[in-house]
Scaffold this active site. Structure first.
Site, PDB file in Angstrom:
ATOM      1  N   ASP A 120       0.859  -1.186   0.000  1.00 38.28           N
ATOM      2  CA  ASP A 120       0.000   0.000   0.000  1.00 38.28           C
ATOM      3  C   ASP A 120       0.896   1.238   0.000  1.00 38.28           C
ATOM      4  O   ASP A 120       1.775   1.378   0.856  1.00 38.28           O
ATOM      5  CB  ASP A 120      -0.870  -0.045   1.266  1.00 38.28           C
ATOM      6  CG  ASP A 120      -1.944   1.017   1.264  1.00 38.28           C
ATOM      7  OD1 ASP A 120      -3.126   0.673   1.126  1.00 38.28           O
ATOM      8  OD2 ASP A 120      -1.584   2.214   1.405  1.00 38.28           O
ATOM      9  N   ASN A 128      -1.763  13.054  -4.432  1.00 40.36           N
ATOM     10  CA  ASN A 128      -2.904  13.551  -5.213  1.00 40.36           C
ATOM     11  C   ASN A 128      -3.192  15.019  -4.899  1.00 40.36           C
ATOM     12  O   ASN A 128      -3.405  15.825  -5.801  1.00 40.36           O
ATOM     13  CB  ASN A 128      -4.157  12.736  -4.889  1.00 40.36           C
ATOM     14  CG  ASN A 128      -4.293  11.514  -5.764  1.00 40.36           C
ATOM     15  OD1 ASN A 128      -3.808  11.507  -6.886  1.00 40.36           O
ATOM     16  ND2 ASN A 128      -4.934  10.487  -5.262  1.00 40.36           N
ATOM     17  N   HIS A 133      -4.446  14.644  -9.546  1.00 42.06           N
ATOM     18  CA  HIS A 133      -4.852  13.255  -9.751  1.00 42.06           C
ATOM     19  C   HIS A 133      -4.046  12.580 -10.854  1.00 42.06           C
ATOM     20  O   HIS A 133      -3.699  11.400 -10.762  1.00 42.06           O
ATOM     21  CB  HIS A 133      -6.349  13.238 -10.079  1.00 42.06           C
ATOM     22  CG  HIS A 133      -7.003  11.942  -9.795  1.00 42.06           C
ATOM     23  ND1 HIS A 133      -7.107  10.950 -10.732  1.00 42.06           N
ATOM     24  CD2 HIS A 133      -7.579  11.461  -8.667  1.00 42.06           C
ATOM     25  CE1 HIS A 133      -7.731   9.916 -10.190  1.00 42.06           C
ATOM     26  NE2 HIS A 133      -8.024  10.208  -8.935  1.00 42.06           N
ATOM     27  N   ASP A 137      -1.956   9.159 -10.765  1.00 38.76           N
ATOM     28  CA  ASP A 137      -2.062   8.046 -11.733  1.00 38.76           C
ATOM     29  C   ASP A 137      -0.678   7.634 -12.245  1.00 38.76           C
ATOM     30  O   ASP A 137      -0.394   6.453 -12.428  1.00 38.76           O
ATOM     31  CB  ASP A 137      -2.939   8.453 -12.923  1.00 38.76           C
ATOM     32  CG  ASP A 137      -4.414   8.427 -12.562  1.00 38.76           C
ATOM     33  OD1 ASP A 137      -4.739   8.017 -11.421  1.00 38.76           O
ATOM     34  OD2 ASP A 137      -5.247   8.806 -13.405  1.00 38.76           O
ATOM     35  N   GLU A 163      -4.712   2.568  -4.094  1.00 34.01           N
ATOM     36  CA  GLU A 163      -3.246   2.432  -4.060  1.00 34.01           C
ATOM     37  C   GLU A 163      -2.826   1.154  -3.354  1.00 34.01           C
ATOM     38  O   GLU A 163      -1.787   1.060  -2.746  1.00 34.01           O
ATOM     39  CB  GLU A 163      -2.559   3.635  -3.412  1.00 34.01           C
ATOM     40  CG  GLU A 163      -3.193   4.458  -2.362  1.00 34.01           C
ATOM     41  CD  GLU A 163      -3.948   3.819  -1.199  1.00 34.01           C
ATOM     42  OE1 GLU A 163      -4.964   3.138  -1.469  1.00 34.01           O
ATOM     43  OE2 GLU A 163      -3.559   4.022  -0.048  1.00 34.01           O
TER      44      GLU A 163
HETATM   45  N1  LIG Z   1      -4.622   9.297  -8.717  1.00 34.61           N
HETATM   46  C1  LIG Z   1      -5.373   8.309  -8.230  1.00 34.61           C
HETATM   47  N2  LIG Z   1      -5.679   8.306  -6.922  1.00 34.61           N
HETATM   48  C2  LIG Z   1      -6.416   7.293  -6.438  1.00 34.61           C
HETATM   49  C3  LIG Z   1      -6.881   6.266  -7.250  1.00 34.61           C
HETATM   50  N3  LIG Z   1      -7.588   5.396  -6.470  1.00 34.61           N
HETATM   51  C4  LIG Z   1      -7.551   5.897  -5.218  1.00 34.61           C
HETATM   52  N4  LIG Z   1      -6.849   7.029  -5.170  1.00 34.61           N
HETATM   53  C5  LIG Z   1      -6.559   7.913  -4.027  1.00 34.61           C
HETATM   54  O1  LIG Z   1      -5.746   7.214  -3.098  1.00 34.61           O
HETATM   55  C6  LIG Z   1      -5.829   7.933  -1.857  1.00 34.61           C
HETATM   56  C7  LIG Z   1      -5.815   6.924  -0.723  1.00 34.61           C
HETATM   57  O2  LIG Z   1      -5.710   7.643   0.450  1.00 34.61           O
HETATM   58  P1  LIG Z   1      -5.753   6.976   1.885  1.00 34.61           P
HETATM   59  O3  LIG Z   1      -6.628   5.764   1.851  1.00 34.61           O
HETATM   60  O4  LIG Z   1      -6.100   8.049   2.852  1.00 34.61           O
HETATM   61  O5  LIG Z   1      -4.317   6.427   2.144  1.00 34.61           O
HETATM   62  P2  LIG Z   1      -2.919   7.158   2.126  1.00 34.61           P
HETATM   63  O6  LIG Z   1      -3.032   8.635   1.906  1.00 34.61           O
HETATM   64  O7  LIG Z   1      -2.061   6.418   1.145  1.00 34.61           O
HETATM   65  O8  LIG Z   1      -2.406   6.927   3.605  1.00 34.61           O
HETATM   66  P3  LIG Z   1      -1.742   5.629   4.237  1.00 34.61           P
HETATM   67  O9  LIG Z   1      -2.234   4.447   3.451  1.00 34.61           O
HETATM   68  O10 LIG Z   1      -2.225   5.637   5.640  1.00 34.61           O
HETATM   69  O11 LIG Z   1      -0.270   5.801   4.146  1.00 34.61           O
HETATM   70  C8  LIG Z   1      -7.099   8.752  -1.913  1.00 34.61           C
HETATM   71  O12 LIG Z   1      -6.753  10.126  -2.025  1.00 34.61           O
HETATM   72  C9  LIG Z   1      -7.765   8.308  -3.223  1.00 34.61           C
HETATM   73  O13 LIG Z   1      -8.458   9.359  -3.873  1.00 34.61           O
HETATM   74  C10 LIG Z   1      -6.553   6.303  -8.638  1.00 34.61           C
HETATM   75  O14 LIG Z   1      -6.905   5.439  -9.446  1.00 34.61           O
HETATM   76  N5  LIG Z   1      -5.802   7.342  -9.089  1.00 34.61           N
END
Ligand SMILES: Nc1nc2c(ncn2[C@@H]2O[C@H](COP(=O)(O)OP(=O)(O)OP(=O)(O)O)[C@@H](O)[C@H]2O)c(=O)[nH]1
Length: 246
Positions: A120, A128, A133, A137, A163
């Site tokens: 992860d 982002n 965004h 990606d 992610e």
């Molecule tokens: N650019 C992009 N962002 C994505 C996609 N799918 C999910 N996300 C973003 O991934 C982010 C996940 O954030 P969190 O679940 O808070 O996790 P994190 O910020 O990585 O924090 P930790 O996992 O605790 O380290 C969110 O901002 C989602 O919008 C995608 O296909 N493309």
């Protein structure tokens, strides 16, 4: 009828129909020859009546076989596309679970070790929010490519969502899975992703479980344990690997 064609295979069905048509055409001609004294049919008419179906049927069949081969090829391509995550080109969640279940079943039967790894990206939301965004990606694509470059072709790589990624490594001990994670860290440390005027770096947290599966072990239960290790890795400060030890 549809079921029979499916069982036989489309190509075999065409070949069978061709053979039956050719055989029937010859049979009818022989019958006609036999009966022709009273019917007034000329030899040339009989000859043409045999020759035309015998020539036309294989030609039509050949054309059909070509079409069927194209359909088969397209079907394979569609199945492949349906199993891939469009952004990163690794297996999507459904395909990963499906393929991983088969690998685990095989490992259980052959008493072989497998490793399941949950990965992860760290603080991906910040990437982002800060760079946009499309930069996010780009990072996801870069990470998938990094995993691919460090894995064997027999390893399964899946994007489970957002992610979150997962790997299934057949015949791989905990030490080898841990070593893979270290290779990923090394590559990520040396990578700079350029996006517009920014240089983006990122890290990943990893949870690993390795074992010879028993009957009760499924991809869901193994991934759950890998996720618990991943959670510990996040708790420990991220950018590290935790191996599940029961
Ligand atoms: N650019 C992009 N962002 C994505 C996609 N799918 C999910 N996300 C973003 O991934 C982010 C996940 O954030 P969190 O679940 O808070 O996790 P994190 O910020 O990585 O924090 P930790 O996992 O605790 O380290 C969110 O901002 C989602 O919008 C995608 O296909 N493309």
């Amino acid at each position: 009828m549809r079921q029979t064609i499916q069982n036989l295979g489309r190509l075999n069905t065409v070949i069978l129909i061709t053979a039956i048509s050719a055989f029937t055409s010859v049979l009818i001609t022989f019958l006609a020859f036999y009966l022709r004294q009273n019917s007034g049919i000329t030899s040339i008419a009989l000859f043409l009546a045999t020759l035309i179906p015998l020539t036309v049927t294989p030609l039509v069949s050949w054309h059909l076989i070509g079409l069927l081969m194209n359909i088969d090829k397209l079907e394979k391509e569609m199945r492949l596309l349906a199993s891939l995550d469009p952004l990163t080109d690794v297996l999507n969640r459904r395909a990963f679970f499906q393929d991983a279940a088969q690998h685990i079943h095989r490992a259980e039967q052959e008493r072989r070790v497998v490793s399941v790894i949950a990965l992860d990206l760290d603080r991906f939301k910040v990437v982002n929010d800060r760079y946009g965004h499309s930069a996010g990606d780009l990072v996801l694509r870069h990470f998938a490519a990094t995993i691919k470059a460090n894995c064997r072709t027999t390893d399964l790589i899946g994007r489970l969502g957002g992610e979150e990624f997962a790997l299934l490594l057949p015949n791989t001990s905990a030490a080898a899975a841990y070593a893979l994670a270290q290779r990923l860290y090394l590559t990520l440390r040396q990578s700079v992703i350029r996006h517009e005027h920014s240089k983006i770096g990122y890290t990943v947290s990893v949870g690993v479980i390795s074992l010879v599966p028993r009957e009760a072990d499924t991809i869901e239960t193994l991934l759950n344990k890998a996720d618990r290790s991943l959670y510990l890795a996040k708790e420990t400060g991220r950018n590290c690997t935790v191996v599940f030890d029961g």
